[in-house]
Design a protein around this motif. Structure first.
Motif, mmCIF file in Angstrom:
data_model
loop_
_atom_site.group_PDB
_atom_site.id
_atom_site.type_symbol
_atom_site.label_atom_id
_atom_site.label_comp_id
_atom_site.label_asym_id
_atom_site.label_seq_id
_atom_site.Cartn_x
_atom_site.Cartn_y
_atom_site.Cartn_z
ATOM 1 N N VAL A 135 0.841 -1.204 0.000
ATOM 2 C CA VAL A 135 0.000 0.000 0.000
ATOM 3 C C VAL A 135 0.871 1.247 0.000
ATOM 4 C CG1 VAL A 135 -1.644 1.330 1.383
ATOM 5 C CG2 VAL A 135 -2.021 -1.103 1.013
ATOM 6 N N ASN A 136 1.940 1.269 0.818
ATOM 7 C CA ASN A 136 2.842 2.428 0.833
ATOM 8 C C ASN A 136 3.513 2.616 -0.521
ATOM 9 O OD1 ASN A 136 2.267 2.992 3.495
ATOM 10 N ND2 ASN A 136 4.063 1.953 4.307
ATOM 11 N N LEU A 189 -0.723 4.645 -7.522
ATOM 12 C CA LEU A 189 -1.526 3.559 -8.097
ATOM 13 C C LEU A 189 -2.809 3.407 -7.277
ATOM 14 C CD1 LEU A 189 1.268 0.898 -8.781
ATOM 15 C CD2 LEU A 189 0.211 2.463 -10.413
ATOM 16 N N ASN A 190 -3.701 4.381 -7.412
ATOM 17 C CA ASN A 190 -4.918 4.401 -6.604
ATOM 18 C C ASN A 190 -5.834 3.227 -6.905
ATOM 19 O OD1 ASN A 190 -4.101 6.756 -5.322
ATOM 20 N ND2 ASN A 190 -4.956 8.035 -6.949
ATOM 21 N N ASN A 215 -8.118 -2.519 -0.720
ATOM 22 C CA ASN A 215 -9.047 -2.142 0.350
ATOM 23 C C ASN A 215 -10.467 -2.628 0.076
ATOM 24 O OD1 ASN A 215 -7.038 -0.824 1.799
ATOM 25 N ND2 ASN A 215 -7.398 1.119 0.772
ATOM 26 N N ASN A 216 -10.627 -3.494 -0.922
ATOM 27 C CA ASN A 216 -11.930 -4.050 -1.315
ATOM 28 C C ASN A 216 -12.926 -2.969 -1.707
ATOM 29 O OD1 ASN A 216 -11.130 -6.753 -0.856
ATOM 30 N ND2 ASN A 216 -11.543 -6.507 1.337
ATOM 31 N N GLU A 217 -12.429 -1.892 -2.297
ATOM 32 C CA GLU A 217 -13.299 -0.800 -2.722
ATOM 33 C C GLU A 217 -13.505 -0.777 -4.229
ATOM 34 O OE1 GLU A 217 -11.438 2.714 -1.189
ATOM 35 O OE2 GLU A 217 -11.702 2.103 0.891
ATOM 36 N N ALA A 218 -12.843 -1.687 -4.947
ATOM 37 C CA ALA A 218 -12.959 -1.709 -6.407
ATOM 38 C C ALA A 218 -12.815 -3.144 -6.904
ATOM 39 C CB ALA A 218 -11.893 -0.825 -7.048
ATOM 40 N N GLU A 219 -13.339 -3.368 -8.084
ATOM 41 C CA GLU A 219 -13.225 -4.674 -8.736
ATOM 42 C C GLU A 219 -11.852 -4.785 -9.398
ATOM 43 O OE1 GLU A 219 -15.561 -7.180 -8.773
ATOM 44 O OE2 GLU A 219 -16.597 -5.932 -7.300
#
Length: 186
Positions: free
Chosen positions: A8-9, A16-17, A24-28
């Motif tokens: 992540v860091n 690389l958002n 973070n399980n916010e996107a496919e």
């Protein structure tokens, strides 16, 4: 330190958002994101090997009884051995042995083998322990450098590698403050 935090860091440094959102399980996931994660994990393994071989070796020791004048490396460890640091008999370093490609030739007896190993391959769920000598951000600097080298951005990778080298130099050359004698008036 968790490899996921290092990744992540590194993704934050690389902006690389989409990878961060996926982790973070916010996107496919898509093919591009999975390829970037794969390259970052390759970079993590390269960085881990670099740190373990050049800065903080993974040192182990094992007592072995020798009966046939040789020690096979698989008797010492299943990991890949980086180097044999020393061999001791009754606590005293000895020098009467020969290191070969598949074994160590040595006289019969009981020995303590001190050696360094290459680190095992890490995954995103792995935990790395360098005993608080290096933190996640510094590790991520080398991951970013390796990722950029893999991606073909050599100049940018060198810049990040230089940042890592400066950070490691400050860690390894940490010195206590020096007290100077009082100045005299002339």
């Amino acid at each position: 330190m968790l490899v996921e935090n290092i990744v992540v860091n590194a993704c934050k440094f690389l902006s690389l958002n989409n990878v961060i959102n996926y982790l973070n399980n916010e996107a496919e996931s898509d093919d591009d994101t999975l390829e970037k994660i794969n390259n970052i994990m390759v970079a993590c393994n390269l960085a881990n090997s670099n740190i373990a071989t050049n800065y903080f070796p993974i040192k182990l020791s094992k007592k072995i009884n020798v009966y046939n004048n040789k020690i096979n490396y698989n008797e010492i460890t299943t990991s890949s051995i980086l180097r044999i640091d020393c061999i001791r008999r009754s606590g005293v370093k000895i020098s009467g042995y020969k290191i070969l490609s598949d074994c160590i030739e040595i006289t019969n007896g009981e020995y303590t083998i001190e050696y360094s190993i290459f680190p095992d391959e890490i995954t995103i769920e792995s935990e790395i322990n360098y005993y608080h000598k290096i933190d996640e951000n510094i590790f991520a600097l080398l991951v970013v450098a390796e990722y950029l080298f893999i991606s073909g951005f050599v100049d940018e990778g060198k810049t990040w590698k230089d940042k890592f080298d400066v950070s490691m130099k400050s860690i390894l050359n940490y010195k206590k403050s020096v007290s100077m004698p009082k100045r005299r008036w002339l």
